[in-house]
Design a protein around this motif. Structure first.
Motif, PDB file in Angstrom:
ATOM      1  N   LEU A   1      -2.994  11.351 -44.448  1.00 46.75           N
ATOM      2  CA  LEU A   1      -3.054  11.933 -45.787  1.00 46.75           C
ATOM      3  C   LEU A   1      -2.120  13.132 -45.897  1.00 46.75           C
ATOM      4  N   ARG A   2      -2.062  13.946 -44.871  1.00 51.61           N
ATOM      5  CA  ARG A   2      -1.153  15.102 -44.911  1.00 51.61           C
ATOM      6  C   ARG A   2       0.292  14.640 -45.078  1.00 51.61           C
ATOM      7  N   GLU A   3       0.669  13.583 -44.374  1.00 52.98           N
ATOM      8  CA  GLU A   3       2.037  13.072 -44.506  1.00 52.98           C
ATOM      9  C   GLU A   3       2.291  12.536 -45.906  1.00 52.98           C
ATOM     10  N   ALA A   4       1.326  11.790 -46.448  1.00 53.74           N
ATOM     11  CA  ALA A   4       1.476  11.254 -47.800  1.00 53.74           C
ATOM     12  C   ALA A   4       1.545  12.377 -48.828  1.00 53.74           C
TER      13      ALA A   4
ATOM     14  N   ASP B   1       2.612  15.441 -48.302  1.00 48.69           N
ATOM     15  CA  ASP B   1       3.917  16.109 -48.170  1.00 48.69           C
ATOM     16  C   ASP B   1       4.996  15.324 -48.915  1.00 48.69           C
ATOM     17  N   ARG B   2       4.947  13.984 -48.826  1.00 47.82           N
ATOM     18  CA  ARG B   2       5.930  13.180 -49.563  1.00 47.82           C
ATOM     19  C   ARG B   2       5.769  13.381 -51.064  1.00 47.82           C
ATOM     20  N   LEU B   3       4.519  13.395 -51.522  1.00 46.55           N
ATOM     21  CA  LEU B   3       4.256  13.575 -52.944  1.00 46.55           C
ATOM     22  C   LEU B   3       4.698  14.952 -53.419  1.00 46.55           C
ATOM     23  N   LEU B   4       4.375  15.975 -52.660  1.00 44.41           N
ATOM     24  CA  LEU B   4       4.762  17.333 -53.054  1.00 44.41           C
ATOM     25  C   LEU B   4       6.286  17.485 -53.076  1.00 44.41           C
ATOM     26  N   GLY B   5       6.952  16.888 -52.081  1.00 41.83           N
ATOM     27  CA  GLY B   5       8.410  16.960 -52.062  1.00 41.83           C
ATOM     28  C   GLY B   5       9.022  16.295 -53.281  1.00 41.83           C
ATOM     29  N   ALA B   6       8.479  15.140 -53.661  1.00 40.06           N
ATOM     30  CA  ALA B   6       8.999  14.420 -54.823  1.00 40.06           C
ATOM     31  C   ALA B   6       8.697  15.167 -56.114  1.00 40.06           C
ATOM     32  N   THR B   7       7.488  15.698 -56.231  1.00 40.79           N
ATOM     33  CA  THR B   7       7.120  16.441 -57.440  1.00 40.79           C
ATOM     34  C   THR B   7       7.946  17.700 -57.580  1.00 40.79           C
ATOM     35  N   GLY B   8       8.288  18.304 -56.456  1.00 39.13           N
ATOM     36  CA  GLY B   8       9.110  19.505 -56.481  1.00 39.13           C
ATOM     37  C   GLY B   8      10.505  19.279 -57.019  1.00 39.13           C
TER      38      GLY B   8
ATOM     39  N   ARG C   1      -7.416  22.626 -50.748  1.00 43.11           N
ATOM     40  CA  ARG C   1      -8.871  22.744 -50.874  1.00 43.11           C
ATOM     41  C   ARG C   1      -9.565  21.500 -50.323  1.00 43.11           C
ATOM     42  N   PHE C   2      -8.964  20.337 -50.532  1.00 42.93           N
ATOM     43  CA  PHE C   2      -9.554  19.130 -49.964  1.00 42.93           C
ATOM     44  C   PHE C   2      -9.527  19.189 -48.440  1.00 42.93           C
ATOM     45  N   VAL C   3      -8.407  19.616 -47.870  1.00 44.96           N
ATOM     46  CA  VAL C   3      -8.296  19.737 -46.415  1.00 44.96           C
ATOM     47  C   VAL C   3      -9.338  20.724 -45.886  1.00 44.96           C
ATOM     48  N   ALA C   4      -9.541  21.816 -46.612  1.00 38.45           N
ATOM     49  CA  ALA C   4     -10.533  22.806 -46.183  1.00 38.45           C
ATOM     50  C   ALA C   4     -11.938  22.214 -46.202  1.00 38.45           C
ATOM     51  N   ALA C   5     -12.247  21.431 -47.227  1.00 30.67           N
ATOM     52  CA  ALA C   5     -13.565  20.797 -47.290  1.00 30.67           C
ATOM     53  C   ALA C   5     -13.754  19.815 -46.147  1.00 30.67           C
ATOM     54  N   ALA C   6     -12.673  19.098 -45.808  1.00 31.04           N
ATOM     55  CA  ALA C   6     -12.751  18.120 -44.720  1.00 31.04           C
ATOM     56  C   ALA C   6     -12.878  18.786 -43.357  1.00 31.04           C
ATOM     57  N   ALA C   7     -12.478  20.051 -43.263  1.00 30.96           N
ATOM     58  CA  ALA C   7     -12.548  20.767 -41.990  1.00 30.96           C
ATOM     59  C   ALA C   7     -13.918  21.377 -41.727  1.00 30.96           C
ATOM     60  N   GLU C   8     -14.787  21.375 -42.729  1.00 31.65           N
ATOM     61  CA  GLU C   8     -16.120  21.948 -42.544  1.00 31.65           C
ATOM     62  C   GLU C   8     -16.972  21.046 -41.658  1.00 31.65           C
ATOM     63  N   PRO C   9     -17.811  21.615 -40.793  1.00 38.13           N
ATOM     64  CA  PRO C   9     -18.689  20.785 -39.943  1.00 38.13           C
ATOM     65  C   PRO C   9     -19.550  19.870 -40.807  1.00 38.13           C
ATOM     66  N   ALA C  10     -19.572  18.592 -40.444  1.00 39.13           N
ATOM     67  CA  ALA C  10     -20.308  17.632 -41.278  1.00 39.13           C
ATOM     68  C   ALA C  10     -20.626  16.376 -40.478  1.00 39.13           C
ATOM     69  N   ASP C  11     -21.587  15.637 -40.971  1.00 37.16           N
ATOM     70  CA  ASP C  11     -21.916  14.327 -40.413  1.00 37.16           C
ATOM     71  C   ASP C  11     -21.069  13.289 -41.147  1.00 37.16           C
TER      72      ASP C  11
ATOM     73  N   VAL D   1     -13.829   8.763 -47.125  1.00 38.19           N
ATOM     74  CA  VAL D   1     -13.298   9.589 -48.209  1.00 38.19           C
ATOM     75  C   VAL D   1     -11.838   9.987 -47.974  1.00 38.19           C
ATOM     76  N   PRO D   2     -11.426  10.385 -46.759  1.00 32.71           N
ATOM     77  CA  PRO D   2     -10.003  10.695 -46.581  1.00 32.71           C
ATOM     78  C   PRO D   2      -9.082   9.525 -46.904  1.00 32.71           C
ATOM     79  N   PHE D   3      -9.500   8.290 -46.568  1.00 32.95           N
ATOM     80  CA  PHE D   3      -8.651   7.149 -46.912  1.00 32.95           C
ATOM     81  C   PHE D   3      -8.646   6.923 -48.414  1.00 32.95           C
ATOM     82  N   ARG D   4      -9.780   7.139 -49.070  1.00 27.29           N
ATOM     83  CA  ARG D   4      -9.800   7.025 -50.528  1.00 27.29           C
ATOM     84  C   ARG D   4      -8.819   8.021 -51.157  1.00 27.29           C
TER      85      ARG D   4
END
Length: 229
Positions: free
Chosen positions: A11-14, A16-23, A96-106, A124-127
């Motif tokens: 997801l981070r790679e995807a 980055d591609r999106l942000l680069g294109a939008t920029g 913010r999504f990355v931060a939520a995914a980094a929180e301890p969770a089941d 959810v990350p694949f979604r």
């Protein structure tokens, strides 16, 4: 088994591609029509920003959106913004999504999405990756279904095939790409079975409603008309 850590890295790679294109877009380009009926490119980018926050809510076991009306209203509100504001929001919401995914969770727990749909938290990350990759294509700025990573394309076909499995409007359908990978879907409607063949990007385009399926070959009947996602 879903590997959410792998999906977060992809997801981070995807993203980055999106942000680069939008920029590389300007205000005028964002105001032009996207490939989604009735939406400008600004609508697509605004949706991606709000979807990142919505899926962060899901990971925190909060409602994905307050309601459908609020979701639609926020996209309409944000769509006309300048490129600078859109890019800043897209960047911040992704973080913010990355931060939520980094929180301890089941990650094996069940979470609730839109319209009461449920899924494993690990999916959810694949979604989110699916939102980023496919809507990048929807911008119509040179990133095509053929440019998607093959691993993503195959998994997204898996996902969509499962979504239409047993659907009362879709006849039993088998699918195969030119590498020999096979999928099945439909089965809830009378008729068939139908066999659909083509490249993986063309199969994905048909399943996701982004292509009309004219590049596919069909045996046993006509190409099934798929309901909207």
């Amino acid at each position: 088994m879903t590997d959410h850590a792998h999906d977060l890295a992809a997801l981070r790679e995807a993203t980055d591609r999106l942000l680069g294109a939008t920029g590389k877009l300007d205000d005028a380009a964002l105001s032009e029509p996207s490939r989604l009926p009735g939406w400008s490119r600004g609508h697509v980018v605004a949706h991606l920003s709000r979807n990142a926050d919505a899926l962060a809510n899901v990971l925190r076991d909060l409602p994905m959106y307050a309601d459908s009306e609020t979701r639609d209203r926020e996209i309409e509100r944000d769509a006309p913004r300048s490129q600078a504001k859109q890019l800043a929001d897209l960047t911040a919401s992704a973080a913010r999504f990355v931060a939520a995914a980094a929180e301890p969770a089941d990650w094996s727990r069940t979470v609730t999405l839109r319209r009461g749909m449920t899924d494993s938290a690990a999916n959810v990350p694949f979604r989110r990756r699916g939102e980023v990759e496919l809507h990048h294509v929807d911008l119509g700025i040179g990133y095509e279904l053929e440019d998607l990573p093959d691993e993503f394309t195959a998994r997204e076909i898996d996902f969509l095939a499962a979504r239409f499995a047993g659907h009362p409007e879709v006849v039993p359908t088998s699918m195969a790409d030119d590498t020999g990978r096979v999928w099945t879907t439909g089965g809830g409607a009378e008729g068939g079975p139908v066999a659909v063949r083509g490249t993986a990007p063309e199969l994905l385009g048909w399943l996701s409603g982004r292509r009309d399926g004219s590049a596919l070959t069909v045996e046993g009947g006509t190409l099934p008309a798929l309901p909207p996602l």
